[in-house]
Scaffold this active site. Structure first.
Site, PDB file in Angstrom:
ATOM      1  N   CYS A  67       0.845  -1.201   0.000  1.00  0.00           N
ATOM      2  CA  CYS A  67       0.000   0.000   0.000  1.00  0.00           C
ATOM      3  C   CYS A  67       0.881   1.251   0.000  1.00  0.00           C
ATOM      4  CB  CYS A  67      -0.903   0.014   1.227  1.00  0.00           C
ATOM      5  SG  CYS A  67      -1.994  -1.405   1.413  1.00  0.00           S
ATOM      6  N   HIS A  93       0.718   4.850  -1.932  1.00  0.00           N
ATOM      7  CA  HIS A  93       0.110   5.891  -1.105  1.00  0.00           C
ATOM      8  C   HIS A  93       1.082   6.555  -0.136  1.00  0.00           C
ATOM      9  CE1 HIS A  93      -3.852   4.815  -2.598  1.00  0.00           C
ATOM     10  NE2 HIS A  93      -3.598   3.554  -2.323  1.00  0.00           N
ATOM     11  N   CYS A 101     -34.387   0.480  13.779  1.00  0.00           N
ATOM     12  CA  CYS A 101     -33.193   1.120  14.350  1.00  0.00           C
ATOM     13  C   CYS A 101     -33.611   2.284  15.247  1.00  0.00           C
ATOM     14  CB  CYS A 101     -32.280   1.641  13.251  1.00  0.00           C
ATOM     15  SG  CYS A 101     -31.748   0.426  12.031  1.00  0.00           S
ATOM     16  N   ARG A 129     -21.840  -5.254  13.381  1.00  0.00           N
ATOM     17  CA  ARG A 129     -22.711  -4.726  14.436  1.00  0.00           C
ATOM     18  C   ARG A 129     -24.137  -4.560  13.934  1.00  0.00           C
ATOM     19  NH1 ARG A 129     -25.069  -4.972  18.170  1.00  0.00           N
ATOM     20  NH2 ARG A 129     -25.315  -3.517  19.909  1.00  0.00           N
ATOM     21  N   CYS A 179     -27.607  -6.267  15.292  1.00  0.00           N
ATOM     22  CA  CYS A 179     -28.800  -5.503  15.681  1.00  0.00           C
ATOM     23  C   CYS A 179     -30.059  -6.092  15.058  1.00  0.00           C
ATOM     24  CB  CYS A 179     -28.655  -4.045  15.261  1.00  0.00           C
ATOM     25  SG  CYS A 179     -27.507  -3.086  16.254  1.00  0.00           S
TER      26      CYS A 179
END
Length: 284
Positions: free
Chosen positions: A99, A103, A200, A241, A245
């Site tokens: 990388c 960069h 949500c 996550r 949920c």
């Protein structure tokens, strides 16, 4: 008929648990990391449905969990950051490039990138988060294989890139072709799903500040991802996550990297504009 009654009963019971639970507002502590104060309470931009003030999830955690994030030496996520730095400088794929070869120094070239995620990809003709951009770069430039979404290598690179933007305000673009994705994310955010009939917004707007079992419900911001979750005993992505949920509502979750989760990612990032990037954060 009995099945329907049971399902409705479960939803009502869950709502009653939240509504009847103890209320404990976010604390007034200050998040400072290595002498830098992180903006964890900011004025919401006009049109934000949350209200006047945006509050980081850090304010809803206990003192012990908060303290872990206030010192990089104690923050368990920094094992991943260190691995990410190693991977950044490691040649991969048929190109034999790292990388860093393209960069350069990530502390300069990647600064501010996480704060703008997700962004529009002309190649994919959809918004991409950091995970998609990392994999595209691996395939296109390094001629290397894709990394799995929540693999240690992907999480490590994500964390290393994200920490370069720590302290910078979240500022996402929802103009042009992104507007339709923002609207889709908004629609999904308010759509009730599962046997518990939750959206949500049920937790993060209607019952923000209350307890659902042992979980102190926050405004649901994403500025800390990828984050170390004590429950996971490891670092995890936002899509992991979000999947959890949806599962908690007793619904079939959207697949990781799906258009649905990407739309929600864009919409929720927009809701948190102005809060500082905290990644990699620590939560319970």
């Amino acid at each position: 008929m009995k099945t329907t009654i049971k399902i409705l009963g479960a939803g009502c019971a869950a709502l009653a648990l939240v509504a009847g639970g103890a209320f404990a507002g976010p604390d007034d502590d200050v998040l400072s990391i290595d002498g830098e104060v992180i903006a964890t309470k900011v004025k919401a931009k006009e049109g934000n449905p949350i209200g006047d003030t945006l509050i980081s999830g850090w304010h809803y955690r206990n003192d012990e969990t908060q303290a872990l994030q206030m010192d990089d030496f104690d923050n368990p996520a920094f094992v991943y950051v260190q691995l990410g730095e190693e991977l950044w400088n490691t040649a991969e794929g048929e190109s034999g490039q790292s990388c860093a070869d393209c960069h350069g120094d990530a502390t300069e070239s990647m600064k501010g990138l996480r704060a703008r995620m997700p962004t529009w990809s002309e190649v994919g003709q959809k918004p991409w988060g950091l995970e998609q951009w990392i994999n595209w770069s691996r395939i296109e430039h390094q001629k290397a294989s894709e990394l799995k979404w929540d693999s240690q290598e992907m999480l490590a690179l994500n964390a290393y890139i994200s920490v370069q933007s720590r302290g910078m305000p979240v500022e996402v673009d929802i103009s042009g072709p992104l507007e339709a994705w923002w609207k889709k994310g908004e629609e999904l955010y308010y759509t009730r799903t599962g046997q518990l009939d939750f959206a949500c917004a049920s937790c993060h707007e209607d019952y923000n500040g209350m307890y659902l079992r042992s979980d102190h419900l926050s405004q649901g911001h994403t500025n800390g991802f990828p984050l170390y979750r004590l429950k996971w005993q490891g670092l995890g992505s936002l899509h992991r996550r979000l999947t959890g949920c949806v599962q908690d509502t007793r619904a079939e979750p959207y697949p990781v990297a799906s258009d649905e989760l990407t739309a929600i990612e864009l919409y929720v990032a927009w809701r948190g504009q102005g809060l500082s990037v905290e990644a990699p954060a620590v939560r319970q």
